[in-house]
Design a protein around this motif. Structure first.
Motif, PDB file in Angstrom:
ATOM      1  N   UNK A 189       0.817  -1.205   0.000  1.00 36.98           N
ATOM      2  CA  UNK A 189       0.000   0.000   0.000  1.00 36.98           C
ATOM      3  C   UNK A 189       0.852   1.257   0.000  1.00 36.98           C
ATOM      4  N   UNK A 190       1.879   1.264   0.845  1.00 39.16           N
ATOM      5  CA  UNK A 190       2.754   2.431   0.984  1.00 39.16           C
ATOM      6  C   UNK A 190       3.465   2.747  -0.329  1.00 39.16           C
ATOM      7  N   UNK A 191       4.132   1.739  -0.896  1.00 40.94           N
ATOM      8  CA  UNK A 191       4.908   1.989  -2.115  1.00 40.94           C
ATOM      9  C   UNK A 191       4.015   2.074  -3.352  1.00 40.94           C
ATOM     10  N   UNK A 192       2.892   1.363  -3.339  1.00 33.62           N
ATOM     11  CA  UNK A 192       1.964   1.488  -4.448  1.00 33.62           C
ATOM     12  C   UNK A 192       1.423   2.901  -4.572  1.00 33.62           C
ATOM     13  N   UNK A 193       1.088   3.505  -3.434  1.00 35.60           N
ATOM     14  CA  UNK A 193       0.583   4.874  -3.462  1.00 35.60           C
ATOM     15  C   UNK A 193       1.687   5.863  -3.833  1.00 35.60           C
ATOM     16  N   UNK A 194       2.897   5.570  -3.386  1.00 34.70           N
ATOM     17  CA  UNK A 194       4.034   6.407  -3.766  1.00 34.70           C
ATOM     18  C   UNK A 194       4.174   6.449  -5.290  1.00 34.70           C
ATOM     19  N   UNK A 251      -4.406  14.826   5.218  1.00 35.09           N
ATOM     20  CA  UNK A 251      -3.849  14.202   4.022  1.00 35.09           C
ATOM     21  C   UNK A 251      -4.194  12.718   3.981  1.00 35.09           C
ATOM     22  N   UNK A 252      -4.161  12.059   5.150  1.00 34.00           N
ATOM     23  CA  UNK A 252      -4.493  10.631   5.212  1.00 34.00           C
ATOM     24  C   UNK A 252      -5.945  10.385   4.813  1.00 34.00           C
ATOM     25  N   UNK A 253      -6.825  11.319   5.145  1.00 34.53           N
ATOM     26  CA  UNK A 253      -8.240  11.172   4.796  1.00 34.53           C
ATOM     27  C   UNK A 253      -8.485  11.318   3.295  1.00 34.53           C
ATOM     28  N   UNK A 254      -7.490  11.792   2.557  1.00 37.27           N
ATOM     29  CA  UNK A 254      -7.592  11.865   1.103  1.00 37.27           C
ATOM     30  C   UNK A 254      -7.085  10.586   0.439  1.00 37.27           C
ATOM     31  N   UNK A 255      -6.613   9.648   1.247  1.00 39.78           N
ATOM     32  CA  UNK A 255      -6.076   8.397   0.709  1.00 39.78           C
ATOM     33  C   UNK A 255      -7.200   7.491   0.208  1.00 39.78           C
ATOM     34  N   UNK A 312      -0.583   6.001   5.581  1.00 41.23           N
ATOM     35  CA  UNK A 312       0.700   6.383   6.191  1.00 41.23           C
ATOM     36  C   UNK A 312       1.538   7.211   5.226  1.00 41.23           C
ATOM     37  N   UNK A 313       1.559   6.816   3.964  1.00 42.77           N
ATOM     38  CA  UNK A 313       2.358   7.567   3.000  1.00 42.77           C
ATOM     39  C   UNK A 313       1.820   8.992   2.846  1.00 42.77           C
ATOM     40  N   UNK A 314       0.519   9.135   2.784  1.00 44.38           N
ATOM     41  CA  UNK A 314      -0.077  10.467   2.695  1.00 44.38           C
ATOM     42  C   UNK A 314       0.326  11.312   3.905  1.00 44.38           C
ATOM     43  N   UNK A 329       2.757  14.804   3.923  1.00 44.91           N
ATOM     44  CA  UNK A 329       2.223  16.078   4.417  1.00 44.91           C
ATOM     45  C   UNK A 329       3.007  16.637   5.597  1.00 44.91           C
ATOM     46  N   UNK A 330       3.603  15.755   6.402  1.00 42.40           N
ATOM     47  CA  UNK A 330       4.247  16.200   7.635  1.00 42.40           C
ATOM     48  C   UNK A 330       5.759  16.089   7.623  1.00 42.40           C
ATOM     49  N   UNK A 331       6.306  15.233   6.788  1.00 52.57           N
ATOM     50  CA  UNK A 331       7.747  14.982   6.814  1.00 52.57           C
ATOM     51  C   UNK A 331       8.161  14.159   8.007  1.00 52.57           C
ATOM     52  N   UNK A 332       7.184  13.509   8.670  1.00 54.37           N
ATOM     53  CA  UNK A 332       7.474  12.705   9.854  1.00 54.37           C
ATOM     54  C   UNK A 332       7.120  11.246   9.605  1.00 54.37           C
ATOM     55  N   UNK A 333       8.015  10.344   9.982  1.00 53.57           N
ATOM     56  CA  UNK A 333       7.802   8.916   9.792  1.00 53.57           C
ATOM     57  C   UNK A 333       6.763   8.400  10.780  1.00 53.57           C
ATOM     58  N   UNK A 334       5.835   7.587  10.278  1.00 51.73           N
ATOM     59  CA  UNK A 334       4.775   7.038  11.119  1.00 51.73           C
ATOM     60  C   UNK A 334       5.165   5.634  11.579  1.00 51.73           C
ATOM     61  N   UNK A 335       5.000   5.380  12.864  1.00 51.17           N
ATOM     62  CA  UNK A 335       5.299   4.044  13.415  1.00 51.17           C
ATOM     63  C   UNK A 335       4.109   3.116  13.211  1.00 51.17           C
TER      64      UNK A 335
END
Length: 219
Positions: A86-91, A166-170, A207-209, A213-219
């Protein structure tokens, strides 16, 4: 457009023009996919000009038209790669948007038998992403509120709220948006909330979205 603009403008598109992807666009997309493959360790393949993949009863039921190009997201069959796919596919999908292409995630509405024949030995198919030049740019869909997908209590930092928006636009399967975001020890975290189809894939996309948007990595 940049990736943040692509997040806002990208919508699922199932009907495409009967027009091949331009050679310069193919070159750029192929190079980006190769980067994502090397970074993720996933088995990702780009297929062009194959009208048979979406020529099935399910595809017609899903209203796909001229969906002749796709990105196959797969990985080691012994590893749960759904979130990573999901992460890389959306990227990749958002990068495609910056190249003037439209996309649509698909988990069922395509010929799985034909796609499986394209996999490397030992890989498991996760999902595919149709792409091409859309007849339209798609339409905006309904979305949950910020409060419905935030687990943490109290005031939200501005950066966190921006990430959740941004995540809600995913895109998510059947528009389920079954994820929750929160803050733990000052860092953003995200988890699957509830059951449903492709929830881990959806979490990776969200998570990618958030990270874009934030430049912060999500755990």
């Amino acid at each position: 457009m940049d990736i943040l603009e692509a997040i806002e403008k990208r919508h699922s598109v199932r009907s495409y023009k009967d027009e091949p992807v331009a050679e310069d666009v193919r070159t750029k997309l192929d190079a980006f996919v190769e980067e994502c493959k090397n970074e993720s360790g996933l088995s990702i393949k780009v297929v062009y000009d194959d009208p048979e993949i979406f020529d099935s009863k399910l595809a017609h039921y899903g209203n796909f038209k001229n969906a002749n190009n796709l990105i196959i997201m797969a990985g080691d069959k012994n590893t749960d790669n759904d979130e990573k796919c999901g992460y890389y596919g959306e990227k990749i999908a958002l990068y495609a948007q910056t190249l003037g292409l439209n996309t649509c995630w698909a988990a069922l509405t395509f010929s799985r038998g034909k796609v499986r024949k394209m996999l490397d030995e030992g890989d498991r198919l996760c999902v595919v992403i149709a792409f091409g030049y859309g007849e339209t740019d798609g339409v905006e869909r309904k979305s949950k509120s910020i409060e419905e997908v935030v687990a943490s209590k109290g005031d939200m930092p501005d950066w966190f709220e921006k990430g959740v928006k941004a995540a809600l636009l995913a895109p998510t399967a059947v528009n389920q948006q079954k994820f929750k975001f929160g803050i733990k020890d000052g860092k953003p975290v995200a988890v699957v909330s509830g059951r449903g189809p492709c929830v881990k894939v959806d979490l990776g996309i969200a998570k990618y979205h958030f990270e874009v948007a934030t430049g912060r990595k999500v755990c």
